[in-house]
Design an enzyme around this catalytic site. Structure first.
Site, PDB file in Angstrom:
ATOM      1  N   CYS A  82       0.854  -1.182   0.000  1.00 60.57           N
ATOM      2  CA  CYS A  82       0.000   0.000   0.000  1.00 60.57           C
ATOM      3  C   CYS A  82       0.892   1.234   0.000  1.00 60.57           C
ATOM      4  CB  CYS A  82      -0.882  -0.020   1.243  1.00 60.57           C
ATOM      5  SG  CYS A  82      -1.970   1.396   1.398  1.00 60.57           S
ATOM      6  N   HIS A 123      -9.269  -3.711  -2.095  1.00 63.47           N
ATOM      7  CA  HIS A 123      -8.285  -2.960  -1.309  1.00 63.47           C
ATOM      8  C   HIS A 123      -8.706  -1.492  -1.203  1.00 63.47           C
ATOM      9  CE1 HIS A 123      -3.956  -2.091  -0.135  1.00 63.47           C
ATOM     10  NE2 HIS A 123      -4.374  -0.885  -0.480  1.00 63.47           N
ATOM     11  N   GLU A 124      -9.120  -0.911  -2.336  1.00 54.73           N
ATOM     12  CA  GLU A 124      -9.462   0.517  -2.336  1.00 54.73           C
ATOM     13  C   GLU A 124     -10.781   0.783  -1.605  1.00 54.73           C
ATOM     14  OE1 GLU A 124      -7.205   2.469  -2.980  1.00 54.73           O
ATOM     15  OE2 GLU A 124      -5.866   1.185  -4.139  1.00 54.73           O
ATOM     16  N   HIS A 160     -10.147   1.020   1.953  1.00 50.38           N
ATOM     17  CA  HIS A 160      -9.667   2.343   2.360  1.00 50.38           C
ATOM     18  C   HIS A 160     -10.835   3.286   2.639  1.00 50.38           C
ATOM     19  CE1 HIS A 160      -5.325   2.360   2.192  1.00 50.38           C
ATOM     20  NE2 HIS A 160      -5.311   1.804   0.992  1.00 50.38           N
TER      21      HIS A 160
HETATM   22 ZN   LIG Z   1      -3.705   1.082  -0.033  1.00 45.99          ZN
END
Ligand SMILES: [Zn+2]
Length: 145
Positions: A55, A97-98, A101
């Site tokens: 990341c 993954h995003e 976030h």
């Molecule tokens: Zn990330």
């Protein structure tokens, strides 16, 4: 040259849930970049895959993360039109993954407590002489999650 602030592990902003309007750009997609506004995973496969993730906010730290292999995402595009995307492989992983976030979740949170602890100890060693949790960066083409 554009300079942006990149929040690093430890910055409180990484743990905040995003406001309802947010954009996920996974870079590697057609059209490029794939812009998903207010993305939601509405379906995910039961079968999973393990792959190494890193990341930008946690430089030099990588972990093997298990995620569903396929996801169905609903979102809006740049023009506000509904998007229904069924995807797998790297794109599915990047989207998950995003979206994490946006919910204040980091890839480290998917690891066991022991593995997370080892990586956090490494992070602290690497950052021993550094202070602050924001660094200025020049945006590069997508590649790292
Ligand atoms: Zn990330």
């Amino acid at each position: 040259m554009t300079v942006r602030k990149l929040h690093l592990l430890g910055s409180p902003v990484l743990r905040q849930r995003a406001e309802p309007v947010a954009v996920v750009d996974v870079g590697e997609a057609t059209p490029t970049p794939l812009v998903l506004i207010n993305p939601r995973i509405v379906q995910q496969s039961a079968d999973t895959d393990v792959a190494e993730e890193g990341c930008l906010s946690v430089p030099e730290i990588f972990g093997d993360i298990e995620r569903p292999m396929r996801v169905v995402v609903e979102a809006l595009d740049r023009e506000g039109r509904p998007v229904h995307l069924e995807t797998d492989g790297y794109q599915a992983r990047a989207i998950q993954h995003e979206i994490d976030h946006l919910d204040g979740v980091l890839f480290l949170d998917h690891l066991s407590a022991v593995k997370r602890g080892l990586l956090l100890a490494k992070w602290k060693r690497l950052r021993k002489k550094e202070t602050g949790y924001v660094k200025e960066v020049t945006p590069q083409p997508a590649g790292e999650l």
